[in-house]
Design a protein around this motif. Structure first.
Motif, mmCIF file in Angstrom:
data_model
loop_
_atom_site.group_PDB
_atom_site.id
_atom_site.type_symbol
_atom_site.label_atom_id
_atom_site.label_comp_id
_atom_site.label_asym_id
_atom_site.label_seq_id
_atom_site.Cartn_x
_atom_site.Cartn_y
_atom_site.Cartn_z
ATOM 1 N N VAL A 1 0.885 -1.195 -0.037
ATOM 2 C CA VAL A 1 0.100 0.033 -0.239
ATOM 3 C C VAL A 1 0.661 0.959 0.007
ATOM 4 O O VAL A 1 1.899 1.207 0.158
ATOM 5 N N SER A 2 0.122 2.114 -0.660
ATOM 6 C CA SER A 2 1.105 3.780 -0.818
ATOM 7 C C SER A 2 0.207 4.553 0.719
ATOM 8 O O SER A 2 -1.090 4.725 0.231
ATOM 9 N N ASP A 3 0.939 6.081 1.125
ATOM 10 C CA ASP A 3 0.463 6.584 2.110
ATOM 11 C C ASP A 3 0.030 7.678 1.268
ATOM 12 O O ASP A 3 -0.363 8.967 1.520
ATOM 13 N N ARG A 4 0.093 7.761 0.309
ATOM 14 C CA ARG A 4 -0.096 8.777 -1.005
ATOM 15 C C ARG A 4 -0.997 8.314 -2.103
ATOM 16 O O ARG A 4 -0.722 8.286 -3.178
ATOM 17 N N PRO A 5 -2.588 8.568 -1.635
ATOM 18 C CA PRO A 5 -3.518 7.667 -2.267
ATOM 19 C C PRO A 5 -3.553 9.152 -3.531
ATOM 20 O O PRO A 5 -3.345 10.053 -3.828
ATOM 21 N N LEU A 6 -4.372 8.230 -4.521
ATOM 22 C CA LEU A 6 -4.313 8.706 -5.849
ATOM 23 C C LEU A 6 -5.819 8.710 -5.789
ATOM 24 O O LEU A 6 -6.641 7.352 -6.448
ATOM 25 N N VAL A 7 -6.928 10.165 -6.089
ATOM 26 C CA VAL A 7 -8.708 9.737 -5.830
ATOM 27 C C VAL A 7 -8.261 9.795 -7.709
ATOM 28 O O VAL A 7 -8.765 11.157 -8.044
ATOM 29 N N LYS A 8 -9.145 8.703 -8.862
ATOM 30 C CA LYS A 8 -8.820 9.220 -9.754
ATOM 31 C C LYS A 8 -10.008 9.321 -10.687
ATOM 32 O O LYS A 8 -10.759 8.030 -10.266
ATOM 33 N N GLY A 9 -10.111 10.124 -11.678
ATOM 34 C CA GLY A 9 -10.641 10.232 -12.812
ATOM 35 C C GLY A 9 -10.650 10.037 -14.015
ATOM 36 O O GLY A 9 -9.327 9.687 -13.910
ATOM 37 N N ARG A 10 -11.746 10.056 -14.761
ATOM 38 C CA ARG A 10 -11.194 9.816 -16.517
ATOM 39 C C ARG A 10 -10.320 11.143 -16.959
ATOM 40 O O ARG A 10 -9.575 10.921 -17.879
ATOM 41 N N ALA A 11 -10.998 12.435 -16.512
ATOM 42 C CA ALA A 11 -9.686 13.294 -16.934
ATOM 43 C C ALA A 11 -9.063 14.057 -15.982
ATOM 44 O O ALA A 11 -8.283 14.831 -16.038
ATOM 45 N N ALA A 12 -9.174 13.809 -14.325
ATOM 46 C CA ALA A 12 -8.218 14.227 -13.133
ATOM 47 C C ALA A 12 -8.384 13.117 -12.455
ATOM 48 O O ALA A 12 -8.910 12.354 -12.151
ATOM 49 N N ILE A 13 -7.274 13.185 -12.186
ATOM 50 C CA ILE A 13 -6.560 12.814 -10.504
ATOM 51 C C ILE A 13 -6.020 14.197 -9.746
ATOM 52 O O ILE A 13 -5.509 14.773 -9.624
ATOM 53 N N LEU A 14 -6.888 13.719 -7.875
ATOM 54 C CA LEU A 14 -6.916 14.147 -7.509
ATOM 55 C C LEU A 14 -5.975 13.741 -6.345
ATOM 56 O O LEU A 14 -5.438 12.656 -6.170
ATOM 57 N N THR A 15 -4.960 14.564 -5.803
ATOM 58 C CA THR A 15 -3.758 14.132 -5.195
ATOM 59 C C THR A 15 -3.134 14.438 -3.579
ATOM 60 O O THR A 15 -2.581 15.665 -3.238
ATOM 61 N N PRO A 16 -4.665 13.897 -2.270
ATOM 62 C CA PRO A 16 -4.047 14.213 -1.664
ATOM 63 C C PRO A 16 -2.780 14.118 -0.505
ATOM 64 O O PRO A 16 -2.046 13.156 -1.179
ATOM 65 N N GLY A 17 -2.446 15.504 -0.085
ATOM 66 C CA GLY A 17 0.010 15.380 0.191
ATOM 67 C C GLY A 17 0.870 15.531 -0.608
ATOM 68 O O GLY A 17 1.543 15.455 -0.504
ATOM 69 N N ALA A 18 -0.182 15.828 -1.879
ATOM 70 C CA ALA A 18 0.386 16.896 -3.056
ATOM 71 C C ALA A 18 -0.010 17.579 -3.878
ATOM 72 O O ALA A 18 -0.406 17.560 -5.127
ATOM 73 N N PRO A 19 0.450 19.010 -3.014
ATOM 74 C CA PRO A 19 -0.411 19.707 -3.577
ATOM 75 C C PRO A 19 0.367 20.446 -5.290
ATOM 76 O O PRO A 19 1.513 20.206 -5.449
ATOM 77 N N GLY A 20 -0.672 21.957 -5.826
ATOM 78 C CA GLY A 20 -0.053 21.374 -7.045
ATOM 79 C C GLY A 20 -1.227 21.666 -8.276
ATOM 80 O O GLY A 20 -1.656 20.845 -7.880
ATOM 81 N N HIS A 21 -0.832 22.107 -9.129
ATOM 82 C CA HIS A 21 -1.529 21.284 -10.202
ATOM 83 C C HIS A 21 -0.953 21.427 -12.096
ATOM 84 O O HIS A 21 0.536 22.583 -11.688
ATOM 85 N N ASN A 22 -1.366 20.690 -12.102
ATOM 86 C CA ASN A 22 -0.248 19.832 -13.327
ATOM 87 C C ASN A 22 -1.080 19.253 -14.654
ATOM 88 O O ASN A 22 -2.172 19.417 -13.927
ATOM 89 N N ILE A 23 -0.820 19.305 -15.691
ATOM 90 C CA ILE A 23 -1.867 19.678 -16.732
ATOM 91 C C ILE A 23 -0.411 18.020 -17.689
ATOM 92 O O ILE A 23 0.669 18.549 -17.513
ATOM 93 N N ALA A 24 -1.406 16.692 -17.862
ATOM 94 C CA ALA A 24 -0.696 15.858 -18.486
ATOM 95 C C ALA A 24 0.589 16.406 -19.535
ATOM 96 O O ALA A 24 -0.129 17.249 -20.234
ATOM 97 N N ARG A 25 1.391 16.449 -19.817
ATOM 98 C CA ARG A 25 2.690 16.662 -20.973
ATOM 99 C C ARG A 25 2.107 16.110 -22.053
ATOM 100 O O ARG A 25 2.294 17.062 -23.328
ATOM 101 N N SER A 26 1.479 15.148 -22.193
ATOM 102 C CA SER A 26 1.195 15.157 -24.021
ATOM 103 C C SER A 26 -0.231 16.159 -24.746
ATOM 104 O O SER A 26 -0.238 16.272 -25.624
#
Length: 357
Positions: free
Chosen positions: A100-125
């Motif tokens: 298990v990881s203590d850095r969970p990812l809350v994943k959707g189709r268009a977005a992923i929320l990252t508790p504990g990892a602030p900032g806004h990032n956009i896919a490089r593609s």
């Protein structure tokens, strides 16, 4: 069948099987486990309770609820009895707790929320400057007032979806992410997506719909029960053991001077797909057909190209003194095991094969 198609079918034992086909070839496969199987699935998020640190192996065992455990590798384990939010990162090996990881990812189709990892990032593609600027503004608006430390990643799919749909998804994901606090009773907070939901999230293009029933793709699914995968005139045998996955490349009936190199290149190009379809990960050892050292770079180049398109984290560990190539692959899928039975009737030869497998 030309083009790209996503198919899904209910299983007789419960759950679904989902298949991605491109120009009639099976490219990816997702199968729900037996509903009675309590094994924690990758992506599931739990509020866990920390046990005693295990200094010898650099981590801590966690109670996930319902007599389930997980292993968190960390240099700073939480104190015993403390609540911690974790996410299952891979399928468990037989007889072991899932990592298990203590850095969970809350994943959707268009977005992923990252508790504990602030900032806004956009896919490089997503390279169009205007679209990136629009998505950056959308992210700023959608995340306004979010808890400190909650970050956002906009996935490649955001490039083709309507802004309103992306904003609605981020709002729904925020509601889930903001409930992930270590205080409260232990247990599962966010289940892993089922095969049908994951296929819709990861494979469907905007406006595309799933096709009900696997149809003739059952033939390709049933063929996965055979360790032999054809590669032109030759084949590779893919056989999982408890310690590793052994891959043996054979030239078959090809006796031409370049038979070995042709078989090895074909195996390198198709191996990631075969491992993905069969749900195999961990250590992979490949015994290529007789291969000169001067040809290794060609084989590695073909394999690296196939791995880049594969999407499952895989590391080339290198060549052994005996001339085998070793890989280390994330266990993001579960070994396919017995071919499941679909709930529908009239599948033809594919149904008959799946019953015999």
């Amino acid at each position: 069948m030309k083009g790209r198609e996503v198919r899904v079918e209910a299983l007789a034992r419960g759950g679904h099987i989902a298949a991605l086909a491109v120009d009639g070839r099976l490219e990816d496969l997702l199968i729900d486990p037996d509903p009675a199987d309590p094994t924690p699935r990758p992506e599931a998020i739990f509020r866990a309770v920390a046990g005693r640190p295990m200094k010898g192996i650099g981590g801590v065992m966690l109670e996930l609820g319902r007599n389930r455990t997980g292993f968190l590798r960390t240099p700073r384990p939480p104190r015993p009895g403390a609540g911690v939010i974790v996410q299952v990162s891979a399928w468990a090996e037989d007889g072991k707790a899932p990592p298990v990881s203590d850095r969970p990812l809350v994943k959707g189709r268009a977005a992923i929320l990252t508790p504990g990892a602030p900032g806004h990032n956009i896919a490089r593609s997503l390279r169009d400057p205007e679209r990136r600027a629009a998505l950056a503004a959308l992210a700023e608006t959608a995340m306004r007032g979010a808890p400190e430390g909650l970050g956002l990643i906009l996935r490649s799919a955001a490039g083709d979806l309507a802004d309103a749909a992306i904003a609605a998804e981020i709002a729904a994901l925020r509601a889930e992410a903001e409930r992930l606090t270590p205080e409260g009773p232990g247990g599962e907070l966010r289940p892993a997506p089922g095969a049908a939901a994951e296929a819709a999230r990861e494979w469907l293009a905007p406006g595309e719909k799933m096709v009900e029933g696997l149809g003739d793709l059952w033939d390709a699914v049933a063929a996965l029960a055979d360790p032999r995968a054809p590669i032109g005139a030759g084949f590779m045998a893919i056989e999982p053991t408890r310690a590793l996955v052994a891959v043996d490349v054979n030239t078959g009936g090809d006796t031409s001077p370049a038979a070995a190199l042709k078989a090895n290149l074909a195996a390198a190009r198709d191996l990631p797909r075969q491992l993905r379809l069969r749900g195999l990960g961990g250590q992979v050892t490949i015994d290529f057909a007789p291969l000169a050292k001067a040809e290794r770079a060609q084989v590695e180049k073909a394999l690296n190209a196939a791995l880049r398109a594969d999407g499952i984290d895989t590391t080339l560990a290198g060549w052994t003194p005996l001339g085998h190539l070793e890989l280390l692959r994330r266990r993001s899928r579960r070994p396919i095991g017995a071919i499941p039975e679909g709930a529908g009737a009239g599948r033809g030869r594919g149904a008959e094969m799946s019953r015999r497998a």
